[in-house]
Scaffold this active site. Structure first.
Site, PDB file in Angstrom:
ATOM      1  N   ARG A 142     -46.721   4.562 -25.051  1.00 18.08           N
ATOM      2  CA  ARG A 142     -45.923   5.719 -26.174  1.00 18.08           C
ATOM      3  C   ARG A 142     -45.855   5.184 -27.651  1.00 18.08           C
ATOM      4  O   ARG A 142     -45.048   5.415 -28.352  1.00 18.08           O
ATOM      5  CB  ARG A 142     -44.448   5.940 -25.642  1.00 18.08           C
ATOM      6  CG  ARG A 142     -44.315   6.512 -24.261  1.00 18.08           C
ATOM      7  CD  ARG A 142     -43.005   6.304 -23.705  1.00 18.08           C
ATOM      8  NE  ARG A 142     -42.664   7.319 -22.569  1.00 18.08           N
ATOM      9  CZ  ARG A 142     -42.818   6.713 -21.529  1.00 18.08           C
ATOM     10  NH1 ARG A 142     -43.265   5.399 -21.355  1.00 18.08           N
ATOM     11  NH2 ARG A 142     -42.659   7.463 -20.240  1.00 18.08           N
TER      12      ARG A 142
ATOM     13  N   GLN B  73     -51.659   9.273 -10.149  1.00 14.03           N
ATOM     14  CA  GLN B  73     -51.337   9.138 -11.686  1.00 14.03           C
ATOM     15  C   GLN B  73     -50.072   8.069 -11.821  1.00 14.03           C
ATOM     16  O   GLN B  73     -49.051   8.631 -11.408  1.00 14.03           O
ATOM     17  CB  GLN B  73     -51.213  10.450 -12.221  1.00 14.03           C
ATOM     18  CG  GLN B  73     -51.062  10.129 -14.016  1.00 14.03           C
ATOM     19  CD  GLN B  73     -50.826  11.378 -14.729  1.00 14.03           C
ATOM     20  OE1 GLN B  73     -50.184  11.469 -15.696  1.00 14.03           O
ATOM     21  NE2 GLN B  73     -51.483  12.726 -14.085  1.00 14.03           N
TER      22      GLN B  73
ATOM     23  N   TYR C 200     -43.401  19.887 -19.191  1.00 13.55           N
ATOM     24  CA  TYR C 200     -43.658  19.369 -20.246  1.00 13.55           C
ATOM     25  C   TYR C 200     -43.287  20.759 -21.415  1.00 13.55           C
ATOM     26  O   TYR C 200     -44.178  21.665 -21.505  1.00 13.55           O
ATOM     27  CB  TYR C 200     -45.018  19.176 -20.454  1.00 13.55           C
ATOM     28  CG  TYR C 200     -45.430  17.801 -19.791  1.00 13.55           C
ATOM     29  CD1 TYR C 200     -44.544  17.055 -19.399  1.00 13.55           C
ATOM     30  CD2 TYR C 200     -46.808  17.578 -19.758  1.00 13.55           C
ATOM     31  CE1 TYR C 200     -44.866  15.982 -18.615  1.00 13.55           C
ATOM     32  CE2 TYR C 200     -47.279  16.445 -18.618  1.00 13.55           C
ATOM     33  CZ  TYR C 200     -46.296  15.579 -18.517  1.00 13.55           C
ATOM     34  OH  TYR C 200     -46.583  14.392 -17.824  1.00 13.55           O
TER      35      TYR C 200
ATOM     36  N   GLN D  59     -55.700  12.261 -34.702  1.00 11.57           N
ATOM     37  CA  GLN D  59     -55.429  11.246 -33.501  1.00 11.57           C
ATOM     38  C   GLN D  59     -56.139  11.718 -32.223  1.00 11.57           C
ATOM     39  O   GLN D  59     -56.748  10.549 -31.706  1.00 11.57           O
ATOM     40  CB  GLN D  59     -53.712  11.639 -33.046  1.00 11.57           C
ATOM     41  CG  GLN D  59     -52.756  11.210 -34.028  1.00 11.57           C
ATOM     42  CD  GLN D  59     -51.101  11.545 -33.646  1.00 11.57           C
ATOM     43  OE1 GLN D  59     -51.311  12.120 -32.491  1.00 11.57           O
ATOM     44  NE2 GLN D  59     -50.295  11.118 -34.330  1.00 11.57           N
TER      45      GLN D  59
END
Length: 331
Positions: A223, A190, A57, A300
């Site tokens: 997403r 995951q 990432y 958020q």
């Protein structure tokens, strides 16, 4: 906040876990570092003690952001979940895909989980995170070029050395989990799971329920698709991978929003946002232990954290599921 144990391990995590993929900027059209750090810190203030990241990432930037965000926090009160097995700086293993780093430079991503690579990745992650151990160490994707035995025995070695607390996998099938379990005790898997992506219910969920393994659901809001904030004609920033996904076609946005409008009265009744209602439904599904949610800013982050406060009865969960069963997408 609600907390749940991962599998049969002693590792307890928050049901809403901070997913730091978007915080790293990569494939999300960039990010503001200071806002990402603040989002993680605010999440912690609201009880989100668990943070999921990965070296890939932002090619290290997400882990660095997480490391900076947790400075000064009591280390034993924070659970760091990171990964290994995706290299952008080495041509070995399974070729994954072509991409661009945050500066726009082309990079090739390889899935590689051999012993020497894992040991190197672990050391690099520890440095970026500014810690001397990782709570949950997860292989990011299966690597067909390396025996699962070699991968898992390496992680077992890292556990013996005190650099890792618990072993886990990502994106593994039930068969792959069963093979990995010959060499190490897995805490979790995951995998992608959302209202509109439920493929794991066929084999992975039954396996995990039967064998007391946790499931960490990633992209539970698909997403951003399931927040109700995306309308037909939505324009994405340059570099945002969502622009090319079928889910975000105008026709699908119309169908999703029609479904969301049917469950909005329930969200309103609970004084919750649609996103919060969706997250609560997700962590109430059989086998789902936690939901990973990303945030680019404090607002958020607070919204996501407060999803744990939403309570749903069995009848309300069934009502949501009934509306969901009528949704079909053009994929």
């Amino acid at each position: 906040m609600e907390y749940r144990k991962l599998g049969t391990s002693d590792l307890e995590v928050s049901v809403i876990t901070f997913g730091a993929w978007a915080a790293g900027g990569w494939m999300w059209g960039g990010t503001e570092r200071s806002e990402a750090i603040e989002a993680i810190r605010v999440s912690y203030d609201y009880g989100v003690t668990s943070i999921d990241t990965a070296p890939i990432y932002g090619q290290g930037s997400s882990e660095e952001i997480v490391g900076e965000a947790i400075k000064g926090l009591p280390r034993d009160k924070v659970q760091i979940l990171t990964k290994f097995g995706m290299r952008w700086d080495l041509v070995k293993g399974d070729f994954g895909f072509k991409s661009f780093d945050n500066s726009g430079k082309p990079i090739d991503i390889y899935k590689y989980a051999a012993k020497e690579s894992i040991i190197r990745e672990c050391e690099d992650s520890l440095k970026r995170l500014g810690t001397d151990y990782i709570d949950l160490y997860q292989i990011h994707w299966p690597d067909s070029t390396t025996p699962i035995e070699e991968t898992m025995e390496t992680v077992a070695q890292l556990i013996k050395e005190g650099k890792v607390r618990q072993a886990a996998v990502c994106n593994y099938s039930a068969t792959q989990m069963k093979e990995a379990e010959k060499y190490i005790s897995l805490a979790s898997n995951q995998v992608p799971y959302s209202m509109v992506k439920r493929g794991i219910e066929k084999e992975v969920v039954p396996y995990c329920l039967e064998n007391q393994k946790s499931i960490l659901a990633y992209s539970p809001l698909e997403r951003g698709l399931l927040t109700g904030k995306m309308l037909p004609g939505h324009s994405f920033q340059e570099g945002d991978h969502r622009a090319s996904l079928p889910f975000f076609k105008d026709e699908n946005l119309r169908r999703i929003n029609d479904f969301l409008s049917k469950i909005k009265p329930l969200a309103d009744e609970k004084n919750a946002s649609l996103g919060q209602l969706v997250l609560r439904w997700t962590i109430e599904q059989p086998g789902i232990t936690i939901a990973l949610t990303g945030a680019r800013n404090a607002a958020q982050a607070i919204q996501n954290a407060k999803a744990s406060e939403v309570k749903l009865s069995k009848d309300e969960i069934a009502l949501i599921s009934q509306h969901l069963s009528q949704l079909t997408l053009a994929l």
